[in-house]
Design a protein around this motif. Sequence first.
Motif, PDB file in Angstrom:
ATOM      1  N   PHE A   1       2.965   1.011  -0.849  1.00  0.00           N
ATOM      2  CA  PHE A   1       1.579   1.412  -1.108  1.00  0.00           C
ATOM      3  C   PHE A   1       0.738   1.473   0.169  1.00  0.00           C
ATOM      4  O   PHE A   1      -0.463   1.716   0.099  1.00  0.00           O
ATOM      5  N   THR A   2       1.385   1.259   1.331  1.00  0.00           N
ATOM      6  CA  THR A   2       0.680   1.475   2.599  1.00  0.00           C
ATOM      7  C   THR A   2       1.571   2.281   3.542  1.00  0.00           C
ATOM      8  O   THR A   2       2.811   2.228   3.459  1.00  0.00           O
ATOM      9  N   PHE A   3       0.950   2.988   4.446  1.00  0.00           N
ATOM     10  CA  PHE A   3       1.641   3.796   5.447  1.00  0.00           C
ATOM     11  C   PHE A   3       2.572   2.935   6.285  1.00  0.00           C
ATOM     12  O   PHE A   3       3.741   3.276   6.504  1.00  0.00           O
ATOM     13  N   ASP A   4       2.060   1.804   6.766  1.00  0.00           N
ATOM     14  CA  ASP A   4       2.837   0.949   7.668  1.00  0.00           C
ATOM     15  C   ASP A   4       4.071   0.377   6.979  1.00  0.00           C
ATOM     16  O   ASP A   4       5.144   0.274   7.593  1.00  0.00           O
ATOM     17  N   GLU A   5       3.911  -0.019   5.722  1.00  0.00           N
ATOM     18  CA  GLU A   5       5.060  -0.557   4.979  1.00  0.00           C
ATOM     19  C   GLU A   5       6.143   0.503   4.842  1.00  0.00           C
ATOM     20  O   GLU A   5       7.329   0.240   5.094  1.00  0.00           O
ATOM     21  N   ALA A   6       5.751   1.712   4.461  1.00  0.00           N
ATOM     22  CA  ALA A   6       6.729   2.790   4.292  1.00  0.00           C
ATOM     23  C   ALA A   6       7.388   3.154   5.614  1.00  0.00           C
ATOM     24  O   ALA A   6       8.604   3.395   5.675  1.00  0.00           O
TER      25      ALA A   6
END
Length: 540
Positions: free
Chosen positions: A198-203
Amino acid sequence: MILQGNIVDIQNKRIYKGEITFVNGKIVSIQEKEHQVNQYIIPGFVDAHIHIESSMLVPSEFAKLAVTHGTVSTVSDPHEIANVLGVKGVEFMIENGKQVPFKFNFGAPSCVPATDFESAGAIIDSDDIKVLLENPDIKYLAEMMNYPGVLFNDDEVMKKIAWAKYFNKPIDGHAPGLRGKDVSKYIRAGITTDHECFTFDEALEKLQKGMKILIREGSAAKNFDALIDLLPEHFENMMFCSDDKHPDDLILGHINQLCERAVAKGIDVFKVLQAACVNPVKHYNLDVGLLQKGDDADFIVVQDLRTFKTLQTYIKGELVFSDGKSLIQNIAFNNLNNFNCNEKDVTDFRVESSAKEIRVIEALEGQLVTNALIEKAKEVDGNLVSNVKNDILKMTVVNRYENQKPSVAFIKNFGLLEGAIASSVGHDSHNIIAVGVSDEAICKAVNVIIKNKGGICAVSNSEEKIVSLPVAGIMSDKDGITIGKQYAELDKMAKSLGSKLHAPYMTLSFMALLVIPSLKLSDKGLFNGNTFKFVDLKLK
């Protein structure tokens, strides 16, 4: 048969005028040829992760709607019905789906029940997983939601993963917010995808560590805006999915909508179509054609490469959508269910306490994750009750498989000013879940569900309305247009009662999903999804 149009060759990134010849369901030739036909021929769309049950439709009825938007195939995790009926439910989905010309690809549900902290209608253990994975109709091990089990080498979890490796079938992930060393270990276990970012950084971290990332845009969880900017660079390792799609939304669109939005952002159309059409087929080894000679004739004709308005859909050479009409026929099937609890009394929902503060679940628009709040309790005659003024409402989860006392908690952001809403679609165990302004309203809504042995409902001071779901208590036995309209009317009633949520029933259905942080409610109590432990509703 011969079909002419502007052929979109995703692999070679070119578009050319040509014609496709297909015989007995196979493409026998693709030739460049001048003509005056102004339409585009592209591979069919594939939803890379969806629970068909969330549409409230059986597979054959889901297919009738999906083909109208150019979807020819789905990667489908049947763990919703599996939590109700076990392997028998999975078999129902496979057999029902086989009755229509649509390419369903079902997985073996890895987490039934999702956790040991809730009551489900069935158990699928590692021995059952072995039997399922032996079946050629089962294409993969479905989402491994029990990521703590992976991290702590739970014996049963590791056996399920080992069987998937033995049969050389992909393993789907489910690890919201998992980062650093933990996600590295999760990936090393053999898990290849995640649709929960659900976040850019996680993905981005998961992509860099070798995972395939699915951009999810469903009826409740909407992660397109957070993740889409990763696609231009990582298009070879990303896919589109719905996860959960309510029937009224499915009437309006499917994967085609995500393609339209991505192209509108200026992303190269070939990269968009690679994610929407090609990557799921290759990752899951699907028997779905990609517009190549010798492939199954699975393709769609669209008006343009901006809106992707579908004109025709072909599956294995059969025309299944044309002239605005789905050509898939109705099929007969027998309903099956598992509903064994008695009606409740208002006193069952009392919370005897003089506590001044309570833990409160904060529901978030467009997310499955929740926040954990501490709020002032409202007490009347020794009973903790809904605080409508502050939008802190009582909620309950009621075991539908046997007679047990309901569990009770409080939730914020549902916004009801009157009445209650309830549902027997409560991921993943599908117990009854309800939220309302008073114990009386909650009890009334719960009993409407019990009387009907499944459904979603809304009750006010003067009215009650239900969409019955007689198939496992989670799906309708009616067609998609009918159920879509009924659901839209019920959704409208819920919003007339005060709810400001885009999809109040979809959001409600996830408030019992313990594997999504941080605070949820099962039929056994209030649960912290970060620590994987029960917590007390009341604070001293």
